[in-house]
Design a protein around this motif. Sequence first.
Motif, short mmCIF file in Angstrom:
data_model
loop_
_atom_site.label_atom_id
_atom_site.label_comp_id
_atom_site.label_asym_id
_atom_site.label_seq_id
_atom_site.Cartn_x
_atom_site.Cartn_y
_atom_site.Cartn_z
N LEU A 93 33.45 46.93 50.17
CA LEU A 93 34.02 47.41 48.91
C LEU A 93 32.90 48.02 48.08
O LEU A 93 31.81 47.46 47.99
CB LEU A 93 34.67 46.26 48.14
CG LEU A 93 35.90 45.62 48.79
CD1 LEU A 93 36.37 44.42 47.98
CD2 LEU A 93 37.03 46.64 48.93
N ALA A 94 33.20 49.15 47.47
CA ALA A 94 32.18 49.88 46.70
C ALA A 94 32.08 49.40 45.26
O ALA A 94 31.18 49.82 44.53
CB ALA A 94 32.50 51.38 46.72
N THR A 95 32.98 48.51 44.84
CA THR A 95 33.01 48.08 43.44
C THR A 95 32.58 46.63 43.29
O THR A 95 32.65 45.84 44.23
CB THR A 95 34.43 48.24 42.87
OG1 THR A 95 35.35 47.57 43.74
CG2 THR A 95 34.82 49.70 42.77
N ASP A 96 32.14 46.29 42.10
CA ASP A 96 31.85 44.90 41.79
C ASP A 96 33.15 44.10 41.78
O ASP A 96 34.25 44.66 41.64
CB ASP A 96 31.17 44.77 40.42
CG ASP A 96 29.75 45.31 40.43
OD1 ASP A 96 29.14 45.38 41.53
OD2 ASP A 96 29.24 45.66 39.35
N ASP A 99 35.73 44.58 39.09
CA ASP A 99 36.27 45.94 39.04
C ASP A 99 37.14 46.24 40.25
O ASP A 99 37.77 47.30 40.32
CB ASP A 99 35.12 46.95 38.99
CG ASP A 99 34.28 46.79 37.73
OD1 ASP A 99 34.87 46.52 36.66
OD2 ASP A 99 33.05 46.92 37.81
N SER A 100 37.18 45.33 41.20
CA SER A 100 37.96 45.55 42.42
C SER A 100 39.41 45.16 42.22
O SER A 100 39.73 44.25 41.44
CB SER A 100 37.39 44.72 43.58
OG SER A 100 36.09 45.13 43.90
N ASP A 101 40.28 45.82 42.95
CA ASP A 101 41.68 45.41 43.01
C ASP A 101 41.76 44.07 43.73
O ASP A 101 41.09 43.87 44.77
CB ASP A 101 42.49 46.47 43.75
CG ASP A 101 43.94 46.07 43.92
OD1 ASP A 101 44.68 46.12 42.92
OD2 ASP A 101 44.31 45.67 45.04
N GLU A 105 40.31 42.66 47.54
CA GLU A 105 39.46 41.49 47.78
C GLU A 105 40.12 40.55 48.80
O GLU A 105 39.45 40.00 49.68
CB GLU A 105 39.20 40.75 46.47
CG GLU A 105 38.35 41.51 45.46
CD GLU A 105 36.87 41.50 45.84
OE1 GLU A 105 36.47 40.68 46.69
OE2 GLU A 105 36.12 42.32 45.28
N ILE A 193 30.60 53.40 49.97
CA ILE A 193 29.37 52.76 49.49
C ILE A 193 28.20 53.73 49.65
O ILE A 193 27.99 54.29 50.72
CB ILE A 193 29.08 51.46 50.26
CG1 ILE A 193 30.21 50.47 50.05
CG2 ILE A 193 27.74 50.87 49.85
CD1 ILE A 193 30.11 49.24 50.93
N THR A 253 19.46 46.14 43.07
CA THR A 253 20.71 46.75 42.62
C THR A 253 20.67 47.18 41.16
O THR A 253 21.52 47.92 40.70
CB THR A 253 21.88 45.77 42.79
OG1 THR A 253 21.63 44.58 42.01
CG2 THR A 253 22.03 45.36 44.25
N SER A 255 21.21 45.30 38.54
CA SER A 255 22.40 44.80 37.86
C SER A 255 22.16 43.83 36.71
O SER A 255 23.00 43.73 35.85
CB SER A 255 23.31 44.11 38.89
OG SER A 255 22.62 43.04 39.50
#
Length: 316
Positions: A93-96, A99-101, A105, A193, A253, A255
């Motif tokens: 998954l490209a999102t944190d 932020d993911s659907d 997940e 990604i 990252t 972050s």
Amino acid sequence: MSNHTAVITGSTAGLGAAFARQLAAQGYDLVLVARDGKRLRMQAESMASQYGVKTSVIVADLVTDDGVAAVQERLADRTHPVHLLVNNAGHGLATDFIDSDLQAERDLLRLHVQTTMELSHTAANAMARRRGGRIINVASVAGYTPTGTYSAAKSWVINFSKGLHSQLRSRGVTVTALVPGLVRTEFHQRSGITIKSAKRWMWLDADDVVRQALTANAQGAATCVPARSYQVLTAGLRFMPDSMVQWAVDKRTGSPDEDAAEQRVGADAAVAEYGGGDGTAEPTTEAINTVDAYKSAKAKSSAKASAARAARPPED
């Protein structure tokens, strides 16, 4: 030629395609599994034509119960036994996380954890009954680092495979966790990604990775970390406290906010020494460099915090 059969999930690209080529070259008949039926059938025809082996396909979405059941049915077939299962299907998954659907997940965990477990369970039972067989579960070096759902899933795959290996080796079944780093495949592009600032040594060739995996599995190894560079890197992680590993990941990252970094820097007094492992080997150069960088960041963060406190106006 061998009359053994291999089932490979996620076979149409990347490591899965490399497994198919190399196993076909060894004379294995192939059962190829993927979602893209057209691409899958083209691959099966190519393997049969080039290597003279029997091929069949299972068009299946392995995040669904029906898809998994179709592969389980083939694994459990006593009249056409499967000698090698490669659990390779996967995505990232490209999102944190936040932020993911949520369904995305769920699907990631379904594919990497539950599907791997279910297919391994069916294959292991059939192989143990025959007292012979091999399973390769594709994990990732990410499984040794705290970088989100994907790394957590791959950590599960590593530990699951090691435990299953221990349980089954006396029954003639070898289970190996393949733990590669970055591999030149379609994986990152398909997952959306982008990999930034990765050095050349970090990128591995898919055929080399598969060659090492098949060798390690044939030799009865519980894990296979391809490439000396990644072997050194993963060994170094044994000497790093969790807070230091998290710091190193966050640094790459970009972050963490500075307050969180400062809290982590002060969280573990063990960082002051080069230990932290089990004492069975000397810290690697990677581990020492990471500790040195960590200590430097700690000093800078402490100095900044002190300066900030000094600049505050006195309270009445």
